[in-house]
Design a protein around this motif. Structure first.
Motif, short mmCIF file in Angstrom:
data_model
loop_
_atom_site.label_atom_id
_atom_site.label_comp_id
_atom_site.label_asym_id
_atom_site.label_seq_id
_atom_site.Cartn_x
_atom_site.Cartn_y
_atom_site.Cartn_z
N VAL A 296 0.85 -1.20 0.00
CA VAL A 296 0.00 0.00 0.00
C VAL A 296 0.88 1.24 0.00
N ALA A 297 1.90 1.22 0.83
CA ALA A 297 2.82 2.37 0.90
C ALA A 297 3.46 2.64 -0.46
N LEU A 298 3.94 1.58 -1.11
CA LEU A 298 4.58 1.74 -2.42
C LEU A 298 3.59 2.23 -3.46
N ALA A 303 8.35 5.75 0.02
CA ALA A 303 9.54 4.93 -0.20
C ALA A 303 9.76 3.91 0.90
N SER A 304 9.22 4.16 2.10
CA SER A 304 9.44 3.23 3.21
C SER A 304 8.18 3.12 4.06
N PRO A 305 7.93 1.94 4.66
CA PRO A 305 6.76 1.77 5.54
C PRO A 305 6.79 2.69 6.75
N LYS A 310 4.29 7.10 9.67
CA LYS A 310 4.39 8.40 10.35
C LYS A 310 3.41 9.41 9.74
N CYS A 311 3.37 9.49 8.43
CA CYS A 311 2.47 10.44 7.75
C CYS A 311 1.01 10.05 7.97
N PRO A 320 -1.45 2.67 10.00
CA PRO A 320 -2.01 1.82 8.95
C PRO A 320 -2.35 0.43 9.45
N TYR A 321 -1.54 -0.11 10.37
CA TYR A 321 -1.79 -1.46 10.89
C TYR A 321 -3.07 -1.51 11.71
N ARG A 322 -3.30 -0.48 12.52
CA ARG A 322 -4.53 -0.45 13.30
C ARG A 322 -5.74 -0.21 12.40
#
Length: 333
Positions: A296-298, A303-305, A310-311, A320-322
């Motif tokens: 999803v991030a990509l 560029a990084s999880p 953080k954003c 994002p995990y929650r």
């Protein structure tokens, strides 16, 4: 279409055309009722029973729409005839409502050559069954990001409805009216379709060439051509974001001028606005797909999880995990 003021003469026909509405759990009432009402009014205005319909769904008991209203079903998933038209009605959390039983039933009935459609989010259900492979299709704009990621063999459009051979999809809501007016016109002429539209007080009939979302100027409430052009470029380049300097150059502005433009009309910087677009897509993917957080991030240009997390937390006050744990779902067995 030109409006007809008198009841048209209808050609003789062998019998009424049968529709089978499959109501998925938490289906959207508007997409279903719009379709049924158009058929009912066509019967009334023609003075003939041109169309009949059956309500079906898993279990054959009651189907609940997203507004909390239950609809008594006529039957469980039925055996259909080749000449019947099946319209699957979707809504909230369509992945959970799409069971293995439903997929197997759709595949079996599709082998008969029947026309099968998905209203609102039910385009997902058809695609999951493999019925849209190699086809053009549409789905509600909120589900488009996740659909594109999951179904690479389907050509997704932003149209209000798509008819590709014996497969039909709509964007949801009142798009069902546009679809049914098109079908009624094809079956019995534009005069009848126009009478139905008049009865529905539907004054602007859309075609499959019309797109489902409002234009960018209408959505943001600003009619500034260069601002709209920049936002369009942002929306089309989520996975590989374009720098503010490049965006400004492409619309013949300086970076400082672009900053002032966004501050004046949207009260945020171009960078902030772009970030919100990317995070919005990320949230859709987290809630509607089983993509990993890394993917999803990509897909949203991070560029990084760790930077993504953080954003995301700064904007949505959760990780994002929650988010995935709260809203994530998988199809039922």
């Amino acid at each position: 279409m030109s409006r007809a003021k008198t009841r048209p003469q209808m050609p003789d026909q062998i019998g009424p055309k049968q529709y089978v509405f499959i109501l998925l759990d938490q289906f959207t009432m508007l997409c279903f009722s719009s379709a049924v009402e158009a058929l009912r009014i066509a019967n009334r205005m023609s003075g003939k029973q041109l169309y009949t319909w059956t309500l079906a769904g898993e279990g054959g008991d009651v189907a609940w729409c997203s507004a909390g209203i239950g609809f008594k079903l006529d039957c469980d998933l039925p055996e259909i005839n080749r000449d019947d038209t099946v319209l699957v009605c979707g809504g909230i959390d369509v992945a959970s409502a799409t069971s293995k039983k439903m997929l197997n039933w759709l595949r079996r009935e599709a082998r008969k050559g029947a026309t099968i459609g998905g209203l609102c989010t039910a385009g997902y259900t058809l695609a999951k069954a493999g019925l849209l492979d190699g086809k053009r299709a549409t789905i509600h704009w909120e589900n488009q990001d996740s659909f594109i990621e999951e179904f690479e063999d389907v050509t997704l459009t932003k149209s209000v409805f798509v008819i590709d051979g014996n497969r039909i999809t709509t964007a949801g809501g009142t798009a069902s009216i546009d679809l049914m007016l098109k079908i009624i016109a094809d079956d019995h002429g534009e005069d009848l379709a126009n009478l139905v539209a008049d009865q529905l007080i539907y004054t602007s009939i859309r075609t499959d060439q019309d797109t489902q979302r409002l234009s960018i100027p209408t959505r943001i409430g600003v009619r500034h051509p260069k601002l709209g052009q920049v936002i369009r470029m942002m929306e089309q380049n989520i996975e590989e974001p374009i720098s503010p300097a490049t965006l400004a150059r492409d619309v013949d502005m300086s970076t400082r001028q672009l900053e002032r433009l966004f501050r004046r009309y949207l009260n945020r910087s171009p960078k902030r606005y772009y970030m919100e677009l990317r995070l919005g897509k990320a949230r859709n993917l987290l809630m509607q797909t089983d993509m990993s957080v890394i993917n999803v991030a990509l897909a949203c240009g991070f560029a990084s999880p760790s930077h993504f997390s953080k954003c995301y937390r700064a904007h949505y006050a959760t990780t994002p995990y929650r988010e995935r744990g709260t809203h994530g779902s998988k199809p039922r067995d």
